[in-house]
Enzyme design. Structure first.
Site, mmCIF file in Angstrom:
data_model
loop_
_atom_site.group_PDB
_atom_site.id
_atom_site.type_symbol
_atom_site.label_atom_id
_atom_site.label_comp_id
_atom_site.label_asym_id
_atom_site.label_seq_id
_atom_site.Cartn_x
_atom_site.Cartn_y
_atom_site.Cartn_z
ATOM 1 N N TYR A 159 108.559 -9.408 -93.780
ATOM 2 C CA TYR A 159 107.464 -8.778 -93.038
ATOM 3 C C TYR A 159 106.166 -9.488 -93.398
ATOM 4 O O TYR A 159 105.882 -9.705 -94.577
ATOM 5 C CB TYR A 159 107.350 -7.293 -93.409
ATOM 6 N N GLU A 179 101.012 -8.802 -86.446
ATOM 7 C CA GLU A 179 102.128 -8.406 -87.311
ATOM 8 C C GLU A 179 103.405 -9.104 -86.876
ATOM 9 O O GLU A 179 103.698 -9.178 -85.683
ATOM 10 C CB GLU A 179 102.311 -6.884 -87.230
#
Ligand code: GDP
Ligand code: MN
Length: 380
Positions: free
Chosen positions: A101, A190
């Site tokens: 991530y 993101e």
């Protein structure tokens, strides 16, 4: 403004961030053609402005064009948490070894961009933050100094990404993500998951990209990405007319001058047992056209049963606003009961003007609380 995954990936690609090759499809047939062109295994991905598509069945692998067509047919019929799927993104499937991530967002508290990197990717980052907060490497970047190579090195070190070939690619990606973030005036970039394929290639498999609305004037290409069909029809009309309006779920239409005043009006309506239908800020001026535009949008919502004007005369005097309201009501056919609370500069004169000239459906109250009680009663 939130972008779809495929749009975010287009911007990623522009900044040199590796993404898989793909095509957009609006029908199962188009999905089939896309899979044919791409060749090999593909992944069919629902394009909606919400996360967790995987869990909702909106992400499916397909080995053949026939299968891609069938999966697209299923996904195009889905409703993912209130978002109807109207398009799918077909891309070459990746052979995933690891899911990480990575994000950079705007931390308002620190007034700095904040990077987050963790090897616990692919799942909800909120869950990781709750269960293993220490697994997330967090680092602010001083916006004046900008990105420096040590930022990336520190993030990789803290996230324990130590394979040299892999960390080299992650470092490059971190730097480019910062460039995309600044270059597009983003609020959030993101990548979840950021994957390492079995062949050792690092790339962005998903994107969540939010651009600051206030900066869209200098990114006309990004502004054009807005999907007007996905927006609420009332909010779309408001945007066209330049009215600050957010639709809510209740039946009391709200109109005030000043965002803070409107926010507190919503609270007071709630306090007296009512439910606001919208947030609408007239802004500073009291001109009739602004009131006409706002009233048209509020009254077009069929859930609205009564309307509350909450006006505080400051720089714009109460009598000017009263004249604006009267001029607007003379131009429009509004059947709803309307309650006006007017206070501040020249409030007495404003109230007198309203009481003298107002139509029968307009009621004037002295205080915010009394006005809220009255309008909630009238909405019943
Ligand atoms: P989200 O659920 O809305 O966040 O959608 P993502 O794009 O993140 O996809 C969800 C999950 O689907 C990923 O975490 C992957 O595990 C899986 N996935 C997505 N694309 C591929 C792919 O190309 N190959 C494989 N094997 N899995 C994929
Ligand atoms: Mn994701």
């Amino acid at each position: 403004m939130d972008l779809y995954e495929y749009q975010g990936k287009q911007l990623f690609a522009r900044f040199g961030i590796p993404v898989s090759e793909g095509r957009l499809a609006e029908s199962p047939e188009e999905a089939r053609d896309a899979a044919e062109e791409l060749g090999g295994q593909v992944v069919v991905k629902a394009q909606v402005l919400t996360g967790g598509r995987g869990k909702a069945g909106g992400i499916q692998l397909a080995d053949t064009p026939d299968e891609a067509e069938a999966r697209a047919r299923e996904i195009l019929g889905l409703d993912i948490r209130g978002h109807a799927v109207r398009r799918v993104w077909i891309e070459k499937a990746s052979d995933i070894d690891k899911e990480y991530y990575l994000s950079v967002s705007f931390d308002r508290g620190e007034k700095k961009p904040l990077f987050m990197l963790t090897t616990r990717g692919g799942v909800d980052i909120e869950e990781v933050a709750e269960r293993e907060p220490e697994a997330i490497a967090r680092l602010h970047v001083d916006p004046l100094m900008g990105y420096q190579p040590y930022h990336g090195r520190w993030l990789c070190f803290r996230a324990t990404i130590d394979d040299p070939d892999e960390s080299k690619q992650v470092l490059a990606l971190v730097e480019r993500l910062y460039e995309a973030f600044v270059g597009c005036d983003a609020m959030l970039c993101e990548v979840n998951p950021l994957v390492v394929t079995r062949a050792g290639e690092v790339k962005a498999l998903d994107s969540k990209f939010t651009v600051d609305d206030n900066a869209l004037y200098r990114h006309s290409d990004v502004a054009e990405m807005r999907d007007v069909e996905a927006a609420d029809a009332h909010e779309r009309l408001a945007r066209e007319k330049g009215v600050t309006y957010v639709r809510l779920e209740g039946d009391v239409g709200i109109l005030g001058n000043g965002a803070g005043l409107v926010m507190s009006t919503l609270d007071v309506i709630d306090q007296v047992g009512g439910r606001p239908a919208n947030f609408c800020d007239l802004g500073g001026g009291g001109d009739a056209q602004g009131v006409v535009d706002a009233l048209e949008i509020i009254a077009a919502d069929s859930q609205v049963r009564a309307i509350l004007f909450n006006i505080f005369g400051g720089i714009t005097r109460g009598d000017e606003v009263a004249r604006g309201i009267l001029a607007a009501l003379a131009q429009l056919q509004i059947e709803h009961p309307i309650v006006v609370r007017l206070d501040g500069t020249n409030a007495d004169e404003g109230r007198r003007l309203l009481e003298e000239a107002a139509p029968a459906n307009l009621h004037v109250e002295d205080t915010m609380l009394a006005a809220a009680e009255r309008v909630v009663e009238l909405a019943r």
